[in-house]
Each structure stands twice: as structure tokens, then as C-alpha cells.
Scaffold this motif. Structure first.
Motif, PDB file in Angstrom:
ATOM      1  N   PRO A 115       9.492  18.759  59.014  1.00 38.93           N
ATOM      2  CA  PRO A 115      10.923  18.897  58.692  1.00 38.93           C
ATOM      3  C   PRO A 115      11.133  18.952  57.177  1.00 38.93           C
ATOM      4  CG  PRO A 115      10.553  17.147  60.306  1.00 38.93           C
ATOM      5  CD  PRO A 115       9.210  17.538  59.784  1.00 38.93           C
ATOM      6  N   SER A 116      12.092  19.765  56.757  1.00 31.38           N
ATOM      7  CA  SER A 116      12.367  19.908  55.333  1.00 31.38           C
ATOM      8  C   SER A 116      13.444  18.924  54.888  1.00 31.38           C
ATOM      9  CB  SER A 116      12.825  21.334  55.019  1.00 31.38           C
ATOM     10  OG  SER A 116      13.164  21.449  53.652  1.00 31.38           O
ATOM     11  N   ASP A 117      13.301  18.408  53.669  1.00 36.29           N
ATOM     12  CA  ASP A 117      14.335  17.541  53.104  1.00 36.29           C
ATOM     13  C   ASP A 117      15.141  18.264  52.031  1.00 36.29           C
ATOM     14  OD1 ASP A 117      12.422  17.736  51.142  1.00 36.29           O
ATOM     15  OD2 ASP A 117      12.155  15.573  50.862  1.00 36.29           O
ATOM     16  N   LEU A 118      14.984  19.580  51.943  1.00 38.01           N
ATOM     17  CA  LEU A 118      15.760  20.356  50.987  1.00 38.01           C
ATOM     18  C   LEU A 118      17.171  20.585  51.514  1.00 38.01           C
ATOM     19  CD1 LEU A 118      12.947  20.817  49.717  1.00 38.01           C
ATOM     20  CD2 LEU A 118      13.656  23.160  49.249  1.00 38.01           C
ATOM     21  N   SER A 119      18.091  20.804  50.598  1.00 36.68           N
ATOM     22  CA  SER A 119      19.470  21.086  50.992  1.00 36.68           C
ATOM     23  C   SER A 119      19.576  22.483  51.591  1.00 36.68           C
ATOM     24  CB  SER A 119      20.395  20.972  49.781  1.00 36.68           C
ATOM     25  OG  SER A 119      20.118  22.012  48.852  1.00 36.68           O
ATOM     26  N   THR A 120      20.673  22.714  52.283  1.00 30.46           N
ATOM     27  CA  THR A 120      20.905  24.035  52.880  1.00 30.46           C
ATOM     28  C   THR A 120      20.917  25.120  51.809  1.00 30.46           C
ATOM     29  OG1 THR A 120      22.196  23.030  54.667  1.00 30.46           O
ATOM     30  CG2 THR A 120      22.491  25.393  54.293  1.00 30.46           C
ATOM     31  N   SER A 121      21.526  24.824  50.674  1.00 31.67           N
ATOM     32  CA  SER A 121      21.606  25.821  49.605  1.00 31.67           C
ATOM     33  C   SER A 121      20.233  26.110  49.006  1.00 31.67           C
ATOM     34  CB  SER A 121      22.569  25.353  48.514  1.00 31.67           C
ATOM     35  OG  SER A 121      22.126  24.141  47.925  1.00 31.67           O
ATOM     36  N   GLU A 122      19.392  25.091  48.881  1.00 31.89           N
ATOM     37  CA  GLU A 122      18.036  25.310  48.363  1.00 31.89           C
ATOM     38  C   GLU A 122      17.219  26.159  49.324  1.00 31.89           C
ATOM     39  OE1 GLU A 122      16.466  21.708  45.667  1.00 31.89           O
ATOM     40  OE2 GLU A 122      17.161  21.068  47.643  1.00 31.89           O
ATOM     41  N   LEU A 123      17.330  25.872  50.609  1.00 27.95           N
ATOM     42  CA  LEU A 123      16.600  26.659  51.595  1.00 27.95           C
ATOM     43  C   LEU A 123      17.088  28.104  51.604  1.00 27.95           C
ATOM     44  CD1 LEU A 123      16.418  24.089  54.531  1.00 27.95           C
ATOM     45  CD2 LEU A 123      14.513  24.879  53.110  1.00 27.95           C
ATOM     46  N   ALA A 124      18.375  28.306  51.455  1.00 32.12           N
ATOM     47  CA  ALA A 124      18.927  29.667  51.405  1.00 32.12           C
ATOM     48  C   ALA A 124      18.413  30.402  50.173  1.00 32.12           C
ATOM     49  CB  ALA A 124      20.455  29.607  51.395  1.00 32.12           C
ATOM     50  N   ARG A 125      18.322  29.702  49.057  1.00 32.83           N
ATOM     51  CA  ARG A 125      17.793  30.315  47.839  1.00 32.83           C
ATOM     52  C   ARG A 125      16.332  30.707  48.035  1.00 32.83           C
ATOM     53  NH1 ARG A 125      18.002  27.660  41.749  1.00 32.83           N
ATOM     54  NH2 ARG A 125      16.859  29.323  40.681  1.00 32.83           N
ATOM     55  N   GLY A 126      15.559  29.820  48.646  1.00 27.92           N
ATOM     56  CA  GLY A 126      14.163  30.135  48.893  1.00 27.92           C
ATOM     57  C   GLY A 126      13.994  31.337  49.787  1.00 27.92           C
ATOM     58  N   LYS A 127      14.768  31.396  50.867  1.00 30.52           N
ATOM     59  CA  LYS A 127      14.684  32.526  51.795  1.00 30.52           C
ATOM     60  C   LYS A 127      15.056  33.828  51.095  1.00 30.52           C
ATOM     61  CE  LYS A 127      16.313  34.149  56.301  1.00 30.52           C
ATOM     62  NZ  LYS A 127      17.151  33.828  57.491  1.00 30.52           N
ATOM     63  N   ALA A 128      16.080  33.784  50.254  1.00 29.81           N
ATOM     64  CA  ALA A 128      16.507  34.995  49.549  1.00 29.81           C
ATOM     65  C   ALA A 128      15.410  35.502  48.617  1.00 29.81           C
ATOM     66  CB  ALA A 128      17.786  34.711  48.759  1.00 29.81           C
ATOM     67  N   LEU A 129      14.741  34.612  47.911  1.00 32.88           N
ATOM     68  CA  LEU A 129      13.666  35.024  47.009  1.00 32.88           C
ATOM     69  C   LEU A 129      12.474  35.571  47.797  1.00 32.88           C
ATOM     70  CD1 LEU A 129      13.824  32.113  44.429  1.00 32.88           C
ATOM     71  CD2 LEU A 129      14.265  34.533  43.956  1.00 32.88           C
ATOM     72  N   VAL A 130      12.193  34.963  48.942  1.00 27.47           N
ATOM     73  CA  VAL A 130      11.075  35.415  49.768  1.00 27.47           C
ATOM     74  C   VAL A 130      11.304  36.823  50.292  1.00 27.47           C
ATOM     75  CG1 VAL A 130       9.900  35.041  51.973  1.00 27.47           C
ATOM     76  CG2 VAL A 130      10.261  33.108  50.418  1.00 27.47           C
ATOM     77  N   PHE A 131      12.518  37.105  50.774  1.00 29.14           N
ATOM     78  CA  PHE A 131      12.784  38.393  51.425  1.00 29.14           C
ATOM     79  C   PHE A 131      13.416  39.437  50.516  1.00 29.14           C
ATOM     80  CE2 PHE A 131      12.350  35.706  55.183  1.00 29.14           C
ATOM     81  CZ  PHE A 131      11.534  36.511  55.975  1.00 29.14           C
ATOM     82  N   GLN A 132      14.084  39.001  49.461  1.00 32.16           N
ATOM     83  CA  GLN A 132      14.794  39.957  48.602  1.00 32.16           C
ATOM     84  C   GLN A 132      14.324  39.932  47.158  1.00 32.16           C
ATOM     85  OE1 GLN A 132      19.001  39.089  49.071  1.00 32.16           O
ATOM     86  NE2 GLN A 132      18.687  38.619  51.237  1.00 32.16           N
ATOM     87  N   GLY A 133      13.700  38.831  46.723  1.00 35.74           N
ATOM     88  CA  GLY A 133      13.339  38.696  45.330  1.00 35.74           C
ATOM     89  C   GLY A 133      14.583  38.552  44.471  1.00 35.74           C
ATOM     90  N   ASP A 134      14.443  38.837  43.202  1.00 36.00           N
ATOM     91  CA  ASP A 134      15.567  38.803  42.262  1.00 36.00           C
ATOM     92  C   ASP A 134      15.380  39.975  41.315  1.00 36.00           C
ATOM     93  OD1 ASP A 134      17.417  38.326  40.223  1.00 36.00           O
ATOM     94  OD2 ASP A 134      17.233  36.158  40.399  1.00 36.00           O
ATOM     95  N   GLU A 135      15.993  41.092  41.650  1.00 31.95           N
ATOM     96  CA  GLU A 135      15.788  42.333  40.900  1.00 31.95           C
ATOM     97  C   GLU A 135      16.203  42.192  39.440  1.00 31.95           C
ATOM     98  OE1 GLU A 135      16.892  47.108  41.232  1.00 31.95           O
ATOM     99  OE2 GLU A 135      17.634  45.675  42.727  1.00 31.95           O
TER     100      GLU A 135
END
Length: 238
Positions: A115-135
Motif C-alpha cells: 500500500p502507498s502512503d503518498l497523497s492522491t495528488s502525489e500519485l497523480a503527479r507520478g502517473k502523469a510523468l510515467v505516461f505523459q512526461g513533461d514536455e
């Protein structure tokens, strides 16, 4: 990682290194190879299977090309880890390839993610970088090289799932600090230098919380796709 765990692994390395990884005769049987890998499983778990907690990464089922290049990097000083360098310093390329192929051939189940102890916003940021990167910052998506399923790409690019969060974060950090390097063109060093601490925390936390897809570790690795950037790991050029 607790000091006691690190000491236990170092002690096992010291006791086993002289014999367990001694280079075998060309006719060495699989059972003999298993015995020789005792030093590896001391920290990486039985048959290199590892767990989803702690620091040491899984070896079982990783692409042979990737494992081979990492073994060479530890031996030749491109990756910094005293115990690994100590074990591998006198081993030939031929034997390192045998080690890589031994662990790559192991097909073992993955444990469920912790189980993750990261916040929802942190997990969303991680997912975005994994799938979209940061152009805007020149950071490519992880999936652009590691595969859309994040289970690897061809013979030399590893999957990113089934790894402890601490290990993922430490390796991303090592690219940033240049404690981990590859032969040029070093694509991960180029990417790593653009990551901030919050990026690393978010990426590592999201990846570690994901379940391995319902397929075994061998079929999960996609055929080598053409990469978007030059990368020495595969010899592929974008």
C-alpha cells in the motif's frame, strides 16, 4: 535500509564471494549455477525473486541483456555499490552473461504491491510523468522506452513494476547525482538530470503501488521498439 540488514548482506558477501561466484567450467550444470548464485540471493531473495518491500531489486525474469549490462557496470565502476563491485571485480564478460541468463530464465510470480502512503495528488503527479512526461521540461514519458505496460522493452530495457519504492527512488536519484552511469549515449542520465526530488518521489511511489499485469515475467517484455532517443542500453537510435 537498516544497518543490520546491510551488515548481514556484506558478511554473506565476504563469506561467499571467493567460492560462490568463482568462474565455472564451460560444462557447469544448472544445479552448480544455483549453488554459485548463493551470494546473489542473500540480498536479492531466493532465486532472485525479492519482495515488494526493502531496497534490493528483483532479478528473476529481468531481460538478460539488461542484467548483463548492469553486472558489467558494477564491475567497471559505472554503477557504485561496494558489495556488488567486490563480488564482480574479477569476473569475465562470459561469466557475467551466464549469470544474467540464469536469472532472466527464472519465471516466478510477483508479490502484490505494498500500500502507498503518498497523497492522491502525489500519485497523480507520478502517473502523469510515467505516461505523459513533461514536455515543457524535456522529460519523456517512462512508457516511451519501458513499454506501455511498463514491463520492459526488448532484451535490454527493464520493466519498472514489481520493484521496491526505495530502490526506484534511489536509482533515479543516482542518475541525478551521476553515481549511476551508462556508456554513451547515456539516455537515463540525460533524463535524470531534469528530475526534481518531488518528481522522483511521485514516480517511485506510483510505480511501486502498481500490480504486475496478469502475464508471466517472460511474455511481459515487449519486442524491442524504436526509441525516441539515442540510448546505449540497446544500441537503438531515435
Amino acid at each position: 535500509m537498516k544497518l543490520s540488514i546491510r551488515f548481514a548482506c556484506w558478511l554473506a558477501f565476504a563469506l561467499l564471494a571467493c567460492g560462490a561466484l568463482a568462474q565455472p567450467a564451460p560444462t557447469s550444470a544448472r544445479s552448480d549455477m544455483e549453488r554459485r548464485m548463493a551470494a546473489c540471493i542473500t540480498c536479492h531473495g531466493r532465486e532472485g525473486q525479492a519482495t515488494n518491500s526493502g531496497y534490493f531489486p528483483r532479478l528473476a525474469g529481468k531481460p538478460a541483456g539488461y542484467l548483463y549490462e548492469q553486472l558489467r557496470s558494477f564491475r567497471d565502476g559505472r554503477r557504485q555499490q561496494a558489495e556488488m563491485s567486490y563480488l564482480l571485480v574479477n569476473l569475465s564478460d562470459t561469466y557475467l552473461r551466464e549469470i544474467a541468463e540464469y536469472f532472466a530464465a527464472l519465471d516466478l510470480p510477483y508479490p502484490p504491491p505494498a500500500p502507498s502512503d503518498l497523497s492522491t495528488s502525489e500519485l497523480a503527479r507520478g502517473k502523469a510523468l510515467v505516461f505523459q512526461g513533461d514536455e515543457a521540461r524535456g522529460i519523456p514519458a517512462c512508457v516511451s522506452c519501458h513499454g506501455q505496460a511498463l514491463t520492459g522493452n526488448g532484451p535490454a530495457i527493464p520493466g519498472l513494476l514489481g520493484l521496491p519504492r526505495l530502490y526506484i527512488a534511489s536509482q533515479l536519484g543516482a542518475w541525478v547525482t551521476r553515481d549511476r552511469r551508462a556508456l554513451p549515449p547515456d539516455c537515463m542520465a540525460e533524463v535524470g538530470r531534469k528530475l526534481e526530488t518531488a518528481d522522483i518521489r511521485a514516480i517511485a511511489g506510483w510505480l511501486a503501488a502498481q500490480r504486475m499485469p496478469p502475464m508471466n515475467s517472460q511474455t511481459a517484455v515487449a519486442p524491442l521498439a524504436r526509441l525516441q532517443r539515442d540510448c546505449s542500453a540497446t544500441g537503438a537510435h531515435g
